[in-house]
Design an enzyme around this catalytic site. Structure first.
Site, PDB file in Angstrom:
ATOM      1  N   GLU A  91       0.891  -1.277   0.089  1.00 19.39           N
ATOM      2  CA  GLU A  91      -0.100  -0.097  -0.082  1.00 19.39           C
ATOM      3  C   GLU A  91       0.872   1.192  -0.115  1.00 19.39           C
ATOM      4  O   GLU A  91       1.855   1.451   0.474  1.00 19.39           O
ATOM      5  CB  GLU A  91      -0.834   0.094   1.194  1.00 19.39           C
ATOM      6  CG  GLU A  91      -1.741  -1.246   1.391  1.00 19.39           C
ATOM      7  CD  GLU A  91      -2.412  -1.257   2.524  1.00 19.39           C
ATOM      8  OE1 GLU A  91      -3.040  -1.967   2.932  1.00 19.39           O
ATOM      9  OE2 GLU A  91      -2.319  -0.395   3.716  1.00 19.39           O
ATOM     10  N   CYS A 104       3.011   8.338   1.958  1.00 27.38           N
ATOM     11  CA  CYS A 104       3.383   7.194   2.967  1.00 27.38           C
ATOM     12  C   CYS A 104       3.686   5.840   2.343  1.00 27.38           C
ATOM     13  O   CYS A 104       3.039   5.195   1.508  1.00 27.38           O
ATOM     14  CB  CYS A 104       2.189   7.115   3.712  1.00 27.38           C
ATOM     15  SG  CYS A 104       2.542   5.814   5.125  1.00 27.38           S
ATOM     16  N   CYS A 111       4.474  -7.768   7.523  1.00 27.83           N
ATOM     17  CA  CYS A 111       5.393  -7.267   8.425  1.00 27.83           C
ATOM     18  C   CYS A 111       5.637  -8.603   9.277  1.00 27.83           C
ATOM     19  O   CYS A 111       4.670  -9.279   9.689  1.00 27.83           O
ATOM     20  CB  CYS A 111       4.799  -6.195   9.428  1.00 27.83           C
ATOM     21  SG  CYS A 111       6.006  -5.306  10.419  1.00 27.83           S
ATOM     22  N   CYS A 115       2.568  -6.241  15.921  1.00 30.06           N
ATOM     23  CA  CYS A 115       1.797  -5.308  16.862  1.00 30.06           C
ATOM     24  C   CYS A 115       0.325  -5.456  16.885  1.00 30.06           C
ATOM     25  O   CYS A 115      -0.257  -5.728  15.906  1.00 30.06           O
ATOM     26  CB  CYS A 115       2.169  -3.842  16.481  1.00 30.06           C
ATOM     27  SG  CYS A 115       3.814  -3.478  16.339  1.00 30.06           S
ATOM     28  N   CYS A 118      -2.216  -3.508  14.511  1.00 28.80           N
ATOM     29  CA  CYS A 118      -1.722  -3.187  13.261  1.00 28.80           C
ATOM     30  C   CYS A 118      -2.188  -3.914  12.226  1.00 28.80           C
ATOM     31  O   CYS A 118      -1.757  -5.397  12.406  1.00 28.80           O
ATOM     32  CB  CYS A 118      -0.340  -2.757  13.075  1.00 28.80           C
ATOM     33  SG  CYS A 118       0.353  -2.429  11.514  1.00 28.80           S
ATOM     34  N   CYS A 332      -2.336   0.847   8.593  1.00 25.87           N
ATOM     35  CA  CYS A 332      -1.580   0.133   7.844  1.00 25.87           C
ATOM     36  C   CYS A 332      -1.869  -1.149   7.422  1.00 25.87           C
ATOM     37  O   CYS A 332      -2.394  -1.891   8.378  1.00 25.87           O
ATOM     38  CB  CYS A 332      -0.078  -0.104   8.606  1.00 25.87           C
ATOM     39  SG  CYS A 332       0.360   1.364   9.377  1.00 25.87           S
TER      40      CYS A 332
HETATM   41  N1  SAH Z   1       6.913  -0.566  11.579  1.00 19.38           N
HETATM   42  C1  SAH Z   1       6.931   0.971  11.504  1.00 19.38           C
HETATM   43  C2  SAH Z   1       6.251   1.585  10.588  1.00 19.38           C
HETATM   44  C3  SAH Z   1       5.065   1.352  10.179  1.00 19.38           C
HETATM   45  S1  SAH Z   1       3.605   1.787  11.131  1.00 19.38           S
HETATM   46  C4  SAH Z   1       6.608   1.204  13.091  1.00 19.38           C
HETATM   47  O1  SAH Z   1       6.314   0.521  13.619  1.00 19.38           O
HETATM   48  O2  SAH Z   1       6.778   2.557  13.284  1.00 19.38           O
HETATM   49  C5  SAH Z   1       3.413   3.357  11.145  1.00 19.38           C
HETATM   50  C6  SAH Z   1       2.697   3.815  12.693  1.00 19.38           C
HETATM   51  O3  SAH Z   1       1.286   3.400  12.545  1.00 19.38           O
HETATM   52  C7  SAH Z   1       3.324   3.068  13.755  1.00 19.38           C
HETATM   53  O4  SAH Z   1       3.486   3.994  14.859  1.00 19.38           O
HETATM   54  C8  SAH Z   1       2.071   1.846  14.009  1.00 19.38           C
HETATM   55  O5  SAH Z   1       2.096   1.523  15.387  1.00 19.38           O
HETATM   56  C9  SAH Z   1       0.972   2.852  13.506  1.00 19.38           C
HETATM   57  N2  SAH Z   1      -0.291   2.238  13.615  1.00 19.38           N
HETATM   58  C10 SAH Z   1      -0.486   0.909  13.157  1.00 19.38           C
HETATM   59  N3  SAH Z   1      -1.706   0.397  13.240  1.00 19.38           N
HETATM   60  C11 SAH Z   1      -2.338   1.540  13.637  1.00 19.38           C
HETATM   61  C12 SAH Z   1      -3.843   1.807  13.921  1.00 19.38           C
HETATM   62  N4  SAH Z   1      -4.657   0.689  13.713  1.00 19.38           N
HETATM   63  N5  SAH Z   1      -3.997   2.880  14.680  1.00 19.38           N
HETATM   64  C13 SAH Z   1      -3.172   3.807  14.671  1.00 19.38           C
HETATM   65  N6  SAH Z   1      -1.813   3.551  14.482  1.00 19.38           N
HETATM   66  C14 SAH Z   1      -1.358   2.561  14.006  1.00 19.38           C
END
Ligand code: SAH
Length: 352
Positions: A91, A104, A111, A115, A118, A332
């Protein structure tokens, strides 16, 4: 897989053309097609001899930025599901704000970080992207906009520091004065906290912005949201960030996604401030963007504001990021996830 040409520097393209028995200036023409015109197909490169293209095509290819799905509106946040040469997809998002266009980009297909909230983590990991595939995402947006984007954030799918070399190569190409020439300070790398990556970045001599996803005020809560806490514990991570700041004189921004009833209390804010007060940094608060696979929700506006105030009164600078991408599944991995689960209309290749 063939090497994606958008990931090569001008001198490398020149050497490639010379090795194919052509003068070096052909490399310059190739660079122009890829980095100035945003070409994704040999057929577009009208001034290059066919024999050269055929020779190069044995080992190299322009990264296709094949659009499988597009959502959003011109003028607003737009999102593309981009098809790659091997049939995988990632994406790319365009976020226009105050006359600045931010792209972005994704760095991996899926990944490994897992998390909790995510969507990228939920569809498994396939591979890291090559530098050319990362650059091609920015080029795709530049073509869609008809002009060069202003900022690039590495906050799409994947963990940039789990694909460090290709990520850094893509940064240097985007930053190249003869290419898109996106200023290093307008490029943000975001990591879930891969400590060795932060250490390496400190030695690169690049003025890029570094964001670190923290999401919790203490190790116990962080472990529940981010499995990486088991590998690179928060104390070690914060020490590394402090070292990074001391070495580069650049402040780290901590990303903190607020989830109602999970990490949004005033005690959480106080504890967070206590840990971050030790070195200059910022906190970027992000209300959770709802995803199908995670049961949490964003806290109401007053809670977000109270959290921010609690940080600020304790001397920690913070910002509250508005969620801009709701209408386009901007969290993401959401778009790809929906495509995988069949919730999107049939994938469609655009005729052009
Ligand atoms: N892997 C990297 C970059 C990608 S995610 C990282 O973890 O920083 C970019 C940001 O979006 C990260 O801070 C991630 O935790 C956040 N993110 C992912 N899913 C999300 C969601 N559902 N709501 C809000 N932020 C989210």
């Amino acid at each position: 897989m063939k090497i994606a040409l958008q990931g090569l520097f001008p001198e490398e393209l020149q050497a490639l053309c010379q090795a194919a028995g052509q003068p070096a200036f052909r490399g310059k023409q190739l660079w122009q097609w890829l980095q100035i015109q945003g070409a994704t197909d040999w057929a577009q490169m009208g001034n290059l001899p066919r024999a050269l293209k055929e020779k190069l095509a044995e080992t190299h290819t322009p990264a296709p930025a094949k659009i499988l799905k597009e959502s959003g509106e011109p003028g607003g946040t737009r999102k593309w599901l981009v098809g790659l040469a091997d049939g995988e997809s990632v994406e790319t998002v365009l976020i226009p704000a105050r006359e600045r266009n931010t792209v972005c980009v994704s760095t991996q297909v899926g990944c490994k970080m897992g998390c909790a909230f995510c969507a990228s983590a939920k569809c498994g990991f396939a591979r890291g992207l090559s530098a050319g595939e990362i650059v091609a995402q920015v080029q795709l947006v530049a073509v869609a906009l008809g002009k060069r984007p202003d900022n690039v954030v590495y906050m799409g799918m994947g963990e940039p520091f789990d694909n460090y070399d290709e990520t850094l190569r893509s940064v240097r190409i985007l930053n190249h004065p003869d290419g898109l020439n996106i200023g290093a300070r307008r490029i943000t790398l975001s990591t879930s906290g891969v400590v060795p990556g932060i250490r390496r970045l400190a030695g690169e001599g690049l003025q890029v912005e570094l964001s670190v996803s923290l999401h919790a005020p203490n190790p116990d809560l962080r472990r529940k949201l981010m499995p990486i806490e088991n590998k690179y514990p928060m104390d070690e991570l914060l020490r590394e960030c402090a070292d990074y700041t001391a070495k580069t004189k650049r402040h780290v921004t901590f990303e903190y996604t607020l989830v109602k009833g999970v990490n949004d209390s005033l005690r959480d804010a106080e504890e967070l401030a206590g840990r971050l007060r030790r070195f200059p940094c910022r906190v970027n608060l992000i209300p959770l963007s709802p995803v199908d696979e995670f049961a949490g929700e964003a806290p109401p506006r007053p809670v977000l504001e109270a959290f921010l105030r609690a940080l600020e009164t304790r001397g920690v600078e913070g910002t509250l990021r508005e969620s801009k991408g709701k209408g386009v599944d901007a969290a993401c991995g959401q778009l790809r996830r929906r495509a995988q689960s069949g919730a999107l209309p049939q994938k469609e290749d655009r005729p052009d």
